[in-house]
Design a protein around this motif. Structure first.
Motif, PDB file in Angstrom:
ATOM      1  N   ALA A  72     -21.611   1.105 -42.409  1.00 51.10           N
ATOM      2  CA  ALA A  72     -21.353   0.098 -41.384  1.00 51.10           C
ATOM      3  C   ALA A  72     -21.166  -1.277 -42.019  1.00 51.10           C
ATOM      4  O   ALA A  72     -20.422  -2.108 -41.516  1.00 51.10           O
ATOM      5  CB  ALA A  72     -22.497   0.068 -40.380  1.00 51.10           C
ATOM      6  N   VAL A  73     -21.851  -1.497 -43.140  1.00 54.30           N
ATOM      7  CA  VAL A  73     -21.716  -2.743 -43.887  1.00 54.30           C
ATOM      8  C   VAL A  73     -21.247  -2.383 -45.288  1.00 54.30           C
ATOM      9  O   VAL A  73     -21.848  -1.539 -45.946  1.00 54.30           O
ATOM     10  CB  VAL A  73     -23.075  -3.491 -43.964  1.00 54.30           C
ATOM     11  N   SER A  74     -20.150  -2.994 -45.727  1.00 54.52           N
ATOM     12  CA  SER A  74     -19.611  -2.683 -47.041  1.00 54.52           C
ATOM     13  C   SER A  74     -20.619  -3.043 -48.121  1.00 54.52           C
ATOM     14  O   SER A  74     -21.316  -4.051 -48.034  1.00 54.52           O
ATOM     15  CB  SER A  74     -18.308  -3.459 -47.267  1.00 54.52           C
ATOM     16  N   MET A  75     -20.668  -2.196 -49.138  1.00 51.61           N
ATOM     17  CA  MET A  75     -21.617  -2.418 -50.221  1.00 51.61           C
ATOM     18  C   MET A  75     -20.870  -2.400 -51.550  1.00 51.61           C
ATOM     19  O   MET A  75     -20.002  -1.555 -51.757  1.00 51.61           O
ATOM     20  CB  MET A  75     -22.675  -1.312 -50.219  1.00 51.61           C
ATOM     21  N   PRO A  76     -21.179  -3.322 -52.458  1.00 47.67           N
ATOM     22  CA  PRO A  76     -20.518  -3.308 -53.768  1.00 47.67           C
ATOM     23  C   PRO A  76     -20.892  -2.050 -54.541  1.00 47.67           C
ATOM     24  O   PRO A  76     -21.978  -1.512 -54.380  1.00 47.67           O
ATOM     25  CB  PRO A  76     -21.050  -4.564 -54.448  1.00 47.67           C
ATOM     26  N   GLY A  77     -19.950  -1.565 -55.340  1.00 47.26           N
ATOM     27  CA  GLY A  77     -20.213  -0.422 -56.190  1.00 47.26           C
ATOM     28  C   GLY A  77     -19.911   0.917 -55.556  1.00 47.26           C
ATOM     29  O   GLY A  77     -20.082   1.952 -56.195  1.00 47.26           O
ATOM     30  N   MET A  78     -19.464   0.920 -54.307  1.00 45.51           N
ATOM     31  CA  MET A  78     -19.138   2.198 -53.674  1.00 45.51           C
ATOM     32  C   MET A  78     -17.866   2.749 -54.306  1.00 45.51           C
ATOM     33  O   MET A  78     -16.985   2.006 -54.716  1.00 45.51           O
ATOM     34  CB  MET A  78     -18.985   2.033 -52.171  1.00 45.51           C
ATOM     35  N   MET A  79     -17.784   4.049 -54.381  1.00 47.97           N
ATOM     36  CA  MET A  79     -16.684   4.682 -55.094  1.00 47.97           C
ATOM     37  C   MET A  79     -15.360   4.530 -54.361  1.00 47.97           C
ATOM     38  O   MET A  79     -15.310   4.290 -53.163  1.00 47.97           O
ATOM     39  CB  MET A  79     -16.978   6.142 -55.351  1.00 47.97           C
ATOM     40  N   ASP A  80     -14.281   4.694 -55.127  1.00 46.47           N
ATOM     41  CA  ASP A  80     -12.941   4.712 -54.563  1.00 46.47           C
ATOM     42  C   ASP A  80     -12.743   6.000 -53.777  1.00 46.47           C
ATOM     43  O   ASP A  80     -13.366   7.023 -54.062  1.00 46.47           O
ATOM     44  CB  ASP A  80     -11.891   4.641 -55.670  1.00 46.47           C
ATOM     45  N   THR A  81     -11.841   5.950 -52.811  1.00 49.04           N
ATOM     46  CA  THR A  81     -11.487   7.137 -52.042  1.00 49.04           C
ATOM     47  C   THR A  81     -10.741   8.123 -52.928  1.00 49.04           C
ATOM     48  O   THR A  81      -9.944   7.738 -53.768  1.00 49.04           O
ATOM     49  CB  THR A  81     -10.599   6.732 -50.853  1.00 49.04           C
TER      50      THR A  81
END
Length: 189
Positions: A72-81
């Motif tokens: 719901a809230v973007s987080m740094p470090g999340m992987m690419d699709t």
């Protein structure tokens, strides 16, 4: 989260399913998947197959999926699709036949190999880009879009050899193994 919200609002989006964040928390806490999750994912894939008229891993009529992290809230470090998950040496032929466009099919496959190789298998993205650049040079073209189907087919083989060289294992051809590798990569991100 945003795709689920769009679905709830009635915006037409491709069918899909969400694995809740609690599954990630349990996976990280216990080093394994939540009890029953594999069965739930299998049932959700069956629903996707019904909705699309395609089958996951079917060489003649392949269902391709994307795996993305989201919150719901973007987080740094999340992987690419990861797009085009489910492609392998057999399903790419089904995609080529269904689309009538082998170039499209092999470009989709090489992109999948590159995304999955980078995100899930930790093969440096720069290594894939080096092979792509070399293929443009040897094909006498300036852009990726100018590469033909045969050049892309050869590039797929080179990408598979790169994965084997870097990881010591062949690229996973089983779509179910690909899917769970991508899901676990989301959780580790």
């Amino acid at each position: 989260a945003n795709l689920a919200e769009m679905t709830n609002l009635g915006v037409p989006v491709p069918p899909g399913f969400t694995i809740g964040a609690a599954a990630c928390v349990e996976y990280l806490a216990h080093g394994g998947t939540v009890d029953g999750l594999r069965e739930e994912v299998a049932a959700a894939l069956t629903d996707l197959e019904r909705a699309t008229g395609k089958r996951f891993g079917d060489p003649a009529n392949p269902l391709l999926v994307s795996v993305r992290s989201g919150a719901a809230v973007s987080m740094p470090g999340m992987m690419d699709t990861i797009l085009n998950l489910g492609l392998n040496d057999e399903t790419v032929e089904g995609l080529a036949a269904a689309s009538g466009n082998p170039r499209f099919a092999y470009d989709s496959y090489r992109r999948f190999l590159q995304m999955y190789g980078d995100v899930v298998l930790n093969v440096p993205l720069a290594r894939f880009e080096q092979l792509l650049g070399a293929k443009r040079v040897t094909s006498g073209v300036r852009t990726d879009a100018e590469l033909g189907a045969e050049a892309l087919r050869a590039l797929v083989t080179e990408y598979q050899q790169l994965v084997l060289q870097v990881t010591g294992r062949p690229f996973p051809s089983d779509p179910a193994i690909q899917l769970w590798g991508a899901i676990e990569a989301v959780w580790h991100s």
